[in-house]
Design an enzyme around this catalytic site. Structure first.
Site, mmCIF file in Angstrom:
data_model
loop_
_atom_site.group_PDB
_atom_site.id
_atom_site.type_symbol
_atom_site.label_atom_id
_atom_site.label_comp_id
_atom_site.label_asym_id
_atom_site.label_seq_id
_atom_site.Cartn_x
_atom_site.Cartn_y
_atom_site.Cartn_z
ATOM 1 N N GLU A 130 0.854 -1.457 -0.010
ATOM 2 C CA GLU A 130 -0.180 0.003 0.043
ATOM 3 C C GLU A 130 0.753 1.260 -0.123
ATOM 4 O OE1 GLU A 130 -3.291 -0.526 1.997
ATOM 5 O OE2 GLU A 130 -3.414 1.281 2.664
ATOM 6 N N GLU A 183 2.151 1.759 -3.290
ATOM 7 C CA GLU A 183 1.148 2.359 -4.395
ATOM 8 C C GLU A 183 0.795 3.155 -4.018
ATOM 9 O OE1 GLU A 183 -2.840 0.530 -3.054
ATOM 10 O OE2 GLU A 183 -3.702 1.589 -5.374
ATOM 11 N N CYS A 193 -8.513 -1.555 4.481
ATOM 12 C CA CYS A 193 -8.303 -3.329 5.454
ATOM 13 C C CYS A 193 -9.303 -3.201 5.666
ATOM 14 C CB CYS A 193 -7.613 -2.402 6.414
ATOM 15 S SG CYS A 193 -6.221 -2.151 5.211
ATOM 16 N N SER A 204 -7.684 1.717 -2.310
ATOM 17 C CA SER A 204 -6.355 1.137 -2.239
ATOM 18 C C SER A 204 -6.753 -0.223 -2.933
ATOM 19 C CB SER A 204 -5.525 1.010 -1.557
ATOM 20 O OG SER A 204 -4.483 -0.154 -1.426
ATOM 21 N N LYS A 218 -15.624 -9.274 8.040
ATOM 22 C CA LYS A 218 -14.345 -10.103 7.257
ATOM 23 C C LYS A 218 -14.954 -11.917 6.918
ATOM 24 C CE LYS A 218 -10.422 -8.158 7.580
ATOM 25 N NZ LYS A 218 -9.889 -7.173 6.754
ATOM 26 N N GLU A 264 -16.594 -11.242 3.979
ATOM 27 C CA GLU A 264 -14.968 -10.849 2.793
ATOM 28 C C GLU A 264 -14.423 -12.123 2.705
ATOM 29 O OE1 GLU A 264 -11.641 -9.016 4.366
ATOM 30 O OE2 GLU A 264 -11.362 -8.170 2.861
ATOM 31 N N GLU A 302 -14.096 -12.113 -5.063
ATOM 32 C CA GLU A 302 -13.134 -11.589 -5.633
ATOM 33 C C GLU A 302 -11.692 -12.329 -5.030
ATOM 34 O OE1 GLU A 302 -15.474 -9.906 -4.311
ATOM 35 O OE2 GLU A 302 -15.638 -8.010 -4.830
ATOM 36 N N CYS A 314 -10.663 -1.365 14.751
ATOM 37 C CA CYS A 314 -10.791 -2.851 15.205
ATOM 38 C C CYS A 314 -10.922 -2.951 16.174
ATOM 39 C CB CYS A 314 -9.661 -3.747 14.482
ATOM 40 S SG CYS A 314 -9.027 -3.281 12.478
#
Lengths: 387, 596
Positions: free
Chosen positions: B283, B286, B310, B330, B369, B372, B377, B526
């Site tokens: 990142e 990037e 994230c 990102s 999560k 996710e 993807e 988190c």
């Protein structure tokens, strides 16, 4: 003991006055003068709760805020009342006049009529009268606009804070109080919210003066009131009567000769049985009413009457607070079970206690008043609940 | 003092700041008033009515959570009338509630159950309303189960979703006896704007909103001799897990957690912190590449500011609410998913394991999560990269089920490879942490020097302020980065989606101008994730955050690019940040979702 006799009055609908002139005269008075008149008249809210109108106006006028509002509560939803519809049909100019005078006193530039969803049919006529009204006040050089907002059919939106939520485009749920509307009402700004009828009386008081109004009614219940009379009566309709009469007089006039009970104040009011007619005063010192008077004769089952009321509340509760939402369901289920013999008669006592809890713990007037009809019907017609 | 009010509660005088409630005042006196709809993070609702008290001179009882303390008030919290009323209220709630407690995931962790127990409720006073309710259970979401039969309509979830998260996936529908908490057109949770953040789950007083658990699946995998089960643990789990196992908030239990996981039977105990360090490499590079393309090449297609990627709650939020900014995200996958993609490629290769036999489990402070991990993807390894995401809470359940005495188990270390990490990775767990970690590395890449902050602590991006801004002046750069000479790198940090909404609106209106923005979906980042131990309060989140920074300070290495395993993976497998392999495995794109 009631000392007033039943007397018909003609203040609200009387057409012996020119509203334009009354408004012009009212607007010329000083705010102090108007406030004194309303306070001295002893006028109390005609929606049912009976808060002194003058105090409401006074508190709101004392708030330092650029933005204030007058709201006319025309969400007439109490079972058995239909008098605001009549007032709005016959004398809307008086309603608007009352709002304007209130607006002047408290310093509001905008007034709102929150019109019951089912009264959509009144709107076009009201808008027409409003045009004329706006022309009138413009001629007086007073900057005040009235807008009409429609309700959508929820009874709870007649509760003032739920009404504000609804006006703001939100779900109609009562707010926590305090703060009260005089401090934080519509858009959280100081607001006077009055019933349709209250505004007309306020308007008329500026014309006839506090003394004249004071001559009517009793110490606790000054003036007259518009009643919506229905049920087992040969002459159902709208009547303006002096406050303070006994229910006995009332039944004599409006009953069908076989009246066994009168529900005073609609589903949220009290049921008075025949044996108590004589000693019951209609007014704030006795049994108050927002106007609904339902007469029942001996052909009626009070169990069905009660069930109908509680079912109404079960459905019309906003559902947010526990005692009201669940309490109503339990009351219905409970009386059904007792009637069927699935629960013992003593379960009625449990339900009475529950109704008492609802009265003291519910968030708003809806849940708090379920106990009124529940306890008064169960107390007075226990045998009908059981057999 | 003008701003104080004096009142009397149960005969004791107390002074509180004006604006405080009767409930607040009672707390000052250590007088406990039961509550259900009240939550410290949320606005006052005053709808459960269990906190009622008696106020002298007032006919009805008053809700102490909603009643402002006023001068001269005399309050009684423990009268016959109060006790009867509260008991009635709890009885009423129970009559509407599926009280099959032993079958409930929240059994012994339920606020309604606690109250029922406190009031010694045995025979129900009222009739059971549950059979006629036609309650539904929505268990279609990979993250959250909504069971209406357990709901007490306190609206904590509704307020959370609206106030804290600006999502409003949950709302109130119908009225009266039919009133319920529902979604747009009563669609299932997976088919509305829900971001799966789980903030409702950690504020639900009962079992009406819980995470979807994968405990059985994980145990089955562990006991399957043909499976190689690896586990990764997110940064914020190691400072919160202890709370569910009898320890104080803010206890650091990294070593105990690693030891317990090994004891549970995982074949390899690894660390998401490793892939957090890797995220920084990718990142950070990037960001610098984007800046070069924007500032030097003047490439109009490159989007700045760049947003962190994230937090899966944040990702779903932007997909629904601000899809026009998806290119600003990102392209880095989250650390969980980077780990997942590498587990079934690099790790499998290094360890000589058939990737089809690997079961990849993650321990996350998060419910999003789970969603996710199931995203289409996230299958770049050729398999589902992460098989099961389980919460900190679920791990605590497993540890209890295995009979491990967490308090006394000696510390152990993570396995290698993919188990080594730095302080920069740990701070991913707190809001501002990704930003700080990225700056520690990016600044050093560009200037060859450490960030100019004492002890590497970039305090400007730390804290609990909803939106924080910081800028770093880049000076005396290395020749390769000369285009950045003198540039003031503008950054911003937001946590909780309401704050994300605020920052996005400012950017949209052109009122804010940043290069790099960190967004975490949950309040506090988190540490306050939807998969963390319950309850959550500002105080608890602060303690967890403090623990995160203590853990960082205690680490031997505190900059991601110095992680030896990260250096090793670039040498052996990935080549370089943003290289071909990285693109294949560690980066992705997201797509627009409908607004409702």
């Amino acid at each position: 003991m009631p000392d007033k006799k039943l007397k018909r009055v003609d203040l609200i609908f009387s057409d012996d006055c020119n509203c334009k002139d009354v408004l012009a005269a009212g607007l010329k008075k000083s705010n102090e003068e108007i406030l004194k008149e309303i306070l001295d008249s002893g006028l109390r809210g005609r929606g049912g709760a009976g808060f002194p109108t003058g105090l409401k106006w006074k508190f709101t006028s004392q708030e330092a805020s650029e933005e204030k509002y007058v709201v006319c509560n025309a969400d007439e939803g109490e079972p058995g009342t239909f008098k605001d519809r009549e007032i709005l049909t016959r004398v809307p100019m008086k309603v608007f006049g009352g709002m304007a005078i209130c607006g002047k006193v408290i310093g509001a530039k905008h007034g709102y009529v929150y019109l019951r969803g089912e009264y959509q049919f009144l709107r076009a006529d009201l808008e027409k009268v409003l045009e004329e009204f706006h022309a009138n006040i413009k001629a007086e050089g007073f900057d005040f606009q009235i807008h009409i907002l429609m309700g959508s059919g929820a009874y709870i939106c007649g509760e003032e804070s739920a009404l504000f939520e609804s006006m703001e485009g939100k779900r109609g749920e009562p707010r926590n109080k305090p703060p009260y509307p005089t401090i934080a009402g519509f858009r959280s700004k100081p607001t006077v919210i009055n019933n349709v009828e209250t505004l007309v009386y306020a308007f008329m008081i500026t014309r006839i003066g506090a003394d004249k109004f004071q001559e009517l009614g009793t110490a606790d219940s000054r003036g007259s009131k518009v009643f919506s009379i229905s049920g087992d009566t040969p002459i159902a309709g709208i009547y303006e009567l002096e406050l303070g009469m006994s229910l006995e007089d009332f039944v004599e006039e409006f009953g069908d000769g076989d009246t066994k009970a009168v529900q005073v104040g609609g589903a949220s009011g009290f049921c008075v049985p025949r044996k108590k007619f004589k000693d019951t005063i209609i007014g704030f010192e006795g049994v108050p009413t927002g106007g609904s008077m339902m007469l029942f004769n001996s052909s009626r089952s009070m169990y069905n009457v009660l069930k109908n009321y509680v079912q109404f509340f079960e459905e019309e509760s906003c559902g947010q607070c526990t005692p009201c939402r669940v309490g109503c369901q339990q009351l219905i289920k409970g009386i059904e079970a007792v009637k069927k013999g699935e629960k013992s008669i003593t379960y009625l006592n449990t339900l009475q206690k529950l109704a008492d809890t609802m009265k003291v713990t519910s968030k708003c007037g809806l849940g708090q008043s379920v106990a009124n009809s529940f306890s008064s019907i169960v107390d007075n017609f226990k045998e009908e609940m059981i057999y | 003092m003008a701003n104080t009010v004096n009142l009397k509660i149960d005969g004791i005088d107390v002074s509180v700041e004006a604006g405080k409630t009767v409930l607040d005042a009672a707390k000052e006196l250590n007088i406990h008033i039961p509550t259900l709809c009240h939550h410290e993070d949320l606005c006052v609702a005053g709808n459960c009515r269990v906190c009622v008290v008696e106020q002298e001179g007032v006919k009805n009882l008053v809700a102490s959570c909603a009643m402002p303390a006023q001068e001269g008030m005399v309050i009684h919290t423990n009268t016959h009338k109060v006790r009867n009323a509260r008991k009635h209220v709890v009885e009423l709630l129970l009559s509407e509630h599926n009280a099959d407690c032993t079958k409930c995931y929240k059994n012994t962790k339920c606020e309604l159950q606690d109250l029922a127990s406190e009031m010694v409720i045995s025979e129900p006073m009222f009739m059971d309303l549950v059979p006629e309710k036609n309650y539904t259970i929505d268990n279609f979401s990979p993250s959250i189960i909504k069971d209406d039969s357990k709901c007490i309509r306190c609206q904590r979830c509704v307020r959370t979703c609206h106030e804290l998260q600006h999502v409003s996936a949950l709302g109130v529908a119908y009225k009266g006896n039919e009133m319920k908490i529902s979604t747009f057109f009563e669609n299932p949770m997976y088919d509305v704007v829900c971001t799966n953040c789980g903030q409702c789950v950690i504020r639900c007083p009962t079992g009406a909103l819980i995470e979807k658990t994968y405990l059985d699946e994980v145990w089955d995998a562990i006991y399957d001799p043909n499976k190689h089960v690896i586990v990764q643990t997110a940064p914020a789990t190691r400072i919160a897990l202890g709370e569910d196992l009898g320890m104080e908030a803010g206890s650091i239990v990294t070593g105990k957690m690693a030891a317990s996981l090994r004891r549970l039977g995982f074949d390899s105990v690894l660390d998401t912190d490793f892939s957090a360090d890797l995220t920084i490499m990718e990142e950070g590079t990037e960001l610098l590449t984007r800046l070069k393309r924007a500032l030097v090449d003047k490439d109009p297609t490159v989007k700045v500011p760049m947003f962190t990627s994230c937090s899966p709650g944040w990702i779903k939020f932007i997909e629904h609410m601000y899809p026009e900014y998806l290119d600003n995200l990102s392209t880095c996958k989250s650390p969980q998913q980077m780990f997942g993609a590498l587990a079934k490629t690099y790790y499998a290769e290094k360890r000589g394991i058939d990737p089809s036999t690997i079961v990849s489990v993650s321990i996350m402070p998060c419910t999003a999560k789970k969603f996710e991990a199931a995203r289409p993807e996230m299958r770049d390894s050729g398999f589902q990269d992460v098989d099961y995401g389980i919460t900190t809470r679920e791990l605590a359940v497993m540890i209890k089920q295995a009979g491990i005495d967490f308090g006394s188990i000696p510390d152990e270390k993570f396995d290698s490879i993919m188990g080594k990490s730095t302080g920069a990775a740990v701070i991913f767990g707190a809001t501002g942490g990704v930003m700080e970690a990225a700056l520690r590395t990016a600044y050093e890449i560009v200037t060859g020097r450490e960030v100019p902050f004492e002890n590497l602590n970039i305090t400007a991006v730390r804290g609990m302020e909803g939106v924080r801004e910081a800028s770093v002046k880049i000076e005396n750069v290395l020749p390769a980065w000369s285009f950045l000479e003198g540039v003031e790198l503008k950054t911003a940090v937001a946590h909780g989606l309401t704050n994300a909404h605020q920052i996005m609106d400012a950017i949209k209106k052109g009122e804010a101008n940043y290069h790099f923005v960190e967004v975490m979906g949950c309040p506090g980042g988190c540490v306050g994730g939807g998969g963390q131990p319950i309850p959550t309060t500002p105080e608890i989140r602060q303690k967890r955050t403090d623990a995160i920074y203590r853990e960082d300070e205690g680490m031997e290495i505190r900059k991601s690019h110095e992680n030896p395993e990260v250096q090793q993976i670039y040498k052996e497998f990935l080549g370089e940040p943003l290289g071909h392999k990285s693109h294949e495995l560690l980066h992705t794109h997201y797509t627009k979702r409908k607004r409702v």
